[in-house]
Write a protein that holds these residues in place. Structure first.
Motif, PDB file in Angstrom:
ATOM      1  N   TRP A 102       0.601  -1.084   0.330  1.00 48.47           N
ATOM      2  CA  TRP A 102       0.077  -0.040  -0.526  1.00 48.47           C
ATOM      3  C   TRP A 102       0.873   0.936   0.241  1.00 48.47           C
ATOM      4  N   MET A 103       1.817   1.656   0.646  1.00 46.52           N
ATOM      5  CA  MET A 103       2.916   2.106   1.298  1.00 46.52           C
ATOM      6  C   MET A 103       3.644   2.545  -0.499  1.00 46.52           C
ATOM      7  N   TRP A 104       3.929   2.208  -0.902  1.00 46.68           N
ATOM      8  CA  TRP A 104       4.970   2.023  -2.439  1.00 46.68           C
ATOM      9  C   TRP A 104       3.342   2.553  -3.036  1.00 46.68           C
ATOM     10  N   VAL A 105       2.371   2.027  -3.059  1.00 50.33           N
ATOM     11  CA  VAL A 105       1.656   2.611  -4.629  1.00 50.33           C
ATOM     12  C   VAL A 105       1.259   4.361  -3.400  1.00 50.33           C
ATOM     13  N   PHE A 106       0.933   4.905  -2.408  1.00 50.96           N
ATOM     14  CA  PHE A 106       0.436   5.900  -2.106  1.00 50.96           C
ATOM     15  C   PHE A 106       1.675   7.048  -2.005  1.00 50.96           C
ATOM     16  N   GLN A 107       2.982   6.328  -2.493  1.00 53.36           N
ATOM     17  CA  GLN A 107       4.085   6.690  -2.566  1.00 53.36           C
ATOM     18  C   GLN A 107       4.340   7.321  -3.845  1.00 53.36           C
ATOM     19  N   GLY A 108       4.430   7.503  -4.549  1.00 50.64           N
ATOM     20  CA  GLY A 108       4.024   7.341  -6.140  1.00 50.64           C
ATOM     21  C   GLY A 108       3.929   6.201  -6.817  1.00 50.64           C
ATOM     22  N   GLY A 109       3.925   4.945  -5.958  1.00 48.78           N
ATOM     23  CA  GLY A 109       4.713   4.104  -7.082  1.00 48.78           C
ATOM     24  C   GLY A 109       3.460   2.889  -7.649  1.00 48.78           C
ATOM     25  N   ASP A 110       3.787   2.586  -8.853  1.00 53.24           N
ATOM     26  CA  ASP A 110       3.494   1.705  -9.271  1.00 53.24           C
ATOM     27  C   ASP A 110       3.106   0.168  -8.716  1.00 53.24           C
ATOM     28  N   LEU A 111       0.834   0.012  -9.015  1.00 54.66           N
ATOM     29  CA  LEU A 111      -0.121  -1.305  -8.114  1.00 54.66           C
ATOM     30  C   LEU A 111       1.150  -2.326  -8.767  1.00 54.66           C
ATOM     31  N   TRP A 112       1.675  -2.863  -9.683  1.00 53.50           N
ATOM     32  CA  TRP A 112       2.826  -3.993  -9.890  1.00 53.50           C
ATOM     33  C   TRP A 112       3.707  -4.400  -9.483  1.00 53.50           C
ATOM     34  N   GLY A 113       4.401  -2.292  -8.968  1.00 59.58           N
ATOM     35  CA  GLY A 113       5.287  -2.767  -8.751  1.00 59.58           C
ATOM     36  C   GLY A 113       5.349  -2.764  -6.616  1.00 59.58           C
TER      37      GLY A 113
END
Lengths: 514, 316
Positions: free
Chosen positions: B57-68
């Motif tokens: 979740w944090m990865w995406v919240f910080q601007g990352g890609d969903l699959w990332g």
């Protein structure tokens, strides 16, 4: 390649292998050679270092000193993979098979690159079928190993080694778990293998097998090579002497005047899980200075009788009197009264394998004045002192009182149990199969200790399937069949044939003749 | 009442919910199953799922890609797997104690990191999660189409990983080594394979699966991360492995049963909410799971070397 050049260079050489476990020297500068096409026996008592040496060869252990050469090239130490690559195959005493997996899966593990996309099951099937035909080793590749008999499992172990193109096959006490028929078929297989140029190291302490089925014998004693002989020039007594280091003499029985009764069973009935194991109208008296031998095929009530006398169960009818008081279902009370118990299965019920020697040694005496402060706090220093004394007195070969008990060989484990029981000076001893699975030296030792206890005033019930043992030690012999016991008769007036008949249920004539 | 329940069972909505609920369960169960087939119980699962839920979740919240985010969650999960393995496989410590420790540590660390990065958030912040992807053609089939083929890509991944894990375990040399390590590590060693490496690898991969299962909850089922959201799913997975007798196919069956009961109880609450306290419905899936366990576990044949540490060169 001529015959000569093959014989000049040994297939396998050990050069000065030394391995220690703590202060215990398991292998002491061992050197020996193995030639192509021969069966080399590695003979020695339990704990002589045979298995350790083979585990070094197979990379399970690393030796402190020495090296191993295969075809003259040094074998990297501590690598099972390297050993397999060099053509070494090992059939461990305790099989290394997974019961929940199939024969084929057990055999093919590790033969393909780990990260392949699929296992080539078809090729494996073909290869196993070919080997089965070539060596007469038949095994259904799709059966679960758990469904196989012991003999079949051993066959799978041999197939496993051959599947990886082993040229040197190590068999660690292969016949210990086999029936005589299975052993014969194993020796047939070995003949076929050596005819094809394989070399076999055959570990055993059974002299008959070694004399009949090997080419050369290397004898190990206390971790060192005690001698090497060509089998055709060897004889039983010579090998036994080399193995034990001295003449092995089974102890002699001197006649004694029996004292007071220590055990009295009167018309005892005792139910068990099966009809044959349930005691029916059993009467028996054992007096001090007396060994009563109990013969019988396993499963005829011996276990129930042993449970009754060690306080695990009570009688349903009749009188049980143990050392002057009624029998109770309370082992602690019986031990306190002076009953010494040598159980049938030393691993399962004799010792706690995961606990150190000293705890097992004092387990029946943990509240005694010598060990416990105020009756309930164990004084470890005193317990260790006592354990060290017993280890020395009973010649238990081990790393020390703190070592884990499961690491002891069978003979040493039995000595531990003897030490625990006999150091308490018991007045009645229940010895259930006391020498089962032991080697010559240990058998002689256990028997002499039992006779010593008899001389010291104990009454002994010796349960055994080995008639030679019963005849050698017993004052009188009784026989159990289907939960019934014949009255004990003087050993002098009996023959092995008489007892054999009683064991198979021909009780009437013989028992009533007296 | 009974008739109403049958009516629920026939709706596409019920089946769609079941499949949605089953996704994190099946990922976690497969992860636990891989660890246990290699002989290592991984009770870190509850914490590793929490960690995965937070990390993805944090990865995406910080601007990352969903699959990332999924890859990142898997990586973090594998890291915790390595942590577990270094204690249980290399040092041979108690698998129970280590696992519980990992769960406590990973759960707390998740909240700690979350708070550290987002100190001011009052209402849980949201991301744009995985969206349902209707598979062309298949999704038009009545009932089944809506239930099975209109889910998010992560659900498809979860369902496809069942046959994939089965194939690797049963049909590849690596899978054979993993299974053998869980049955008799000495046999693996005596074939020249490094038991410790096999077990460590299995625990790392299994833990990655668990973490992806956790990430499903914050990145597909919901769109936020908050306290206690794994809510015992990890423990359910541990039970499902036993229910499944350590087989991937049966694991899916068990997970479906549990998920189905869960989806059913939510709907049944609305039917009978007035007469029966809703807590009974919440309880129902767990009670029935226990009953199913009692029946199934009696016949379970567990990996023989489960919980047994292996030490090289030990006298055996």
């Amino acid at each position: 390649m001529t015959e000569k050049s093959v014989s000049v260079m040994p297939l396998l050489s050990f050069r000065g292998i030394t391995k220690r476990f703590g202060p215990l020297v398991a292998n002491d500068a061992i050197s020996l050679d193995l030639n192509q096409g021969e069966v080399l026996a590695l003979l020695g008592e339990n704990g002589a270092g045979k298995t350790t040496l083979m585990n070094i060869l197979f990379g399970h252990y690393v030796a402190e000193e020495g090296e191993i050469l295969v075809d003259g090239a040094p074998l990297p130490p501590g690598s099972t993979d390297a050993a397999i690559q060099a053509g070494i195959g090992m059939v461990h005493q305790h099989f290394t098979l997974a019961e929940n997996l199939t024969v084929l899966e057990n055999i093919t593990l590790g033969t393909e690159p780990l990260f392949a996309w699929r296992r080539d099951i078809k090729a494996a099937r073909t290869k196993i079928a070919d080997m089965a035909a070539e060596y007469g080793l038949h095994a259904d590749p799709d059966k679960l190993v758990g469904a196989l008999s012991v003999g079949e499992r051993q066959r799978v172990e041999i197939l496993k080694a051959l599947y990886r193109d082993a040229r040197i096959l190590i068999l660690d006490e292969p016949t210990a778990v086999l029936t005589p028929q299975e052993s014969d078929s194993l020796f047939e297989t070995l003949k076929k293998l050596t005819a094809k140029g394989l070399a076999v190291i055959f570990i055993s302490h059974k002299l008959n097998e070694i004399l009949n089925h090997t080419n050369r014998v290397v004898v190990l004693r206390r971790g060192a090579v005690a001698g090497t002989v060509t089998t055709s020039e060897a004889d039983r007594a010579g090998l036994a002497r080399m193995m034990v280091g001295e003449e092995v003499n089974r102890p002699k029985v001197t006649s004694m005047m029996p004292g007071n009764a220590v055990l009295r069973l009167t018309h005892v009935d005792c139910q068990s899980d099966s009809e044959a194991q349930s005691l029916k109208d059993v009467s028996l008296e054992i007096r001090a200075h007396e060994i009563i031998g109990l013969a019988g095929v396993a499963g005829n009530g011996q276990r129930t009788l042993a449970n009754l006398l060690s306080g695990l169960t009570t009688a349903d009818a009749g009188d049980v009197e143990i050392l002057g008081a009624p029998g109770v279902a309370d082992p602690t009370e019986l031990v306190r009264r002076g009953v010494g118990r040598i159980p049938e299965d030393r691993h399962a019920t004799g010792v706690v394998g995961e606990m150190p020697l000293w705890e097992n040694l004092i387990s029946e005496d943990r509240r005694g004045a010598e060990i416990a402060r105020a009756g309930f706090v164990i004084d470890k220093r005193r317990a260790l002192e006592r354990s060290k004394r017993l280890i020395e007195e009973f010649d238990i070969r081990c790393e020390g009182p703190e070592a884990e008990t499961r690491l002891l060989s069978g003979g040493n484990m039995q000595k531990l149990i003897l030490a625990r029981v006999l150091s308490r000076g018991p007045e009645f001893i229940l010895a259930n199969q006391p020498v089962r699975g032991l080697d010559e030296g240990a058998i002689a030792y256990v028997q002499s200790r039992l006779l010593q206890a008899r001389a010291d005033g104990a009454g002994v019930l010796l349960i055994s399937e080995d008639l030679d043992e019963l005849f050698a030690l017993s004052d009188r012999i009784a026989v159990m069949y289907h939960g019934r016991m014949t009255p004990p008769q003087d050993t002098a007036g009996l023959t092995v044939g008489d007892v054999g008949l009683l064991m198979s249920g021909h009780e009437a004539e013989s028992a009533h003749a007296h | 009442m009974i008739g109403d329940i049958f009516e629920i069972l026939l709706t596409a909505g019920f089946w769609a919910a079941t499949i949605r609920i089953v996704s994190p369960l099946i990922l976690g169960t497969l992860g636990e199953l891989i660890c246990e087939r290699a002989g290592v119980l991984n009770l870190g699962i509850e914490g590793i799922m929490t960690m995965g839920a937070m990390a993805g979740w944090m990865w995406v919240f910080q601007g990352g890609d969903l699959w990332g985010g999924i890859v990142f969650a898997a990586f973090i999960g594998a890291l915790f797997g390595l942590f577990h393995a270094s204690f249980t496989v290399y040092l041979g410590l108690s698998q129970h104690v280590t696992g519980i420790g990992i769960t406590l540590f990973a759960s707390s660390l998740s909240y700690y990191v979350f708070r550290m990065l987002l100190p001011d958030a009052t209402t849980p912040p949201k991301i744009v999660p995985f969206q349902p992807y209707a598979i062309p053609g298949l999704s038009d089939i009545p009932v089944i189409g809506e239930a099975l083929f209109s889910q998010t890509p992560l659900t498809y991944l979860a369902l496809l990983s069942v046959p994939a894990v089965w194939y690797v375990l049963e049909r590849t040399p690596l899978g054979l080594a993993v299974r053998m390590a869980g049955e008799n590590p000495v046999a693996v060693e005596s074939q020249g394979i490094d038991v410790l490496a096999v077990r460590t690898g299995a625990v790392m991969v299994g833990s990655a699966f668990m973490a992806i299962g956790g990430a499903f909850i914050t990145m597909s089922a919901f769109d936020a991360f908050y306290f206690g959201m794994i809510n015992g799913r990890g423990w359910i997975c541990v039970a499902l492995v036993i229910f499944a007798s350590w087989r991937p196919g049966k694991a899916l069956l068990g997970a479906l049963l549990f998920a189905g009961l869960d989806a059913l109880q939510v709907r049944a609450q609305q039917l009978a909410g007035a007469q029966i306290p809703y807590q009974f419905f919440l309880m129902a899936p767990y009670v029935l799971s226990i009953a199913a366990m009692v029946v199934m576990a009696r016949r379970a044949s567990y990996p023989k070397a489960l919980l047994v540490p292996f030490r090289r060169g030990d006298r055996v």
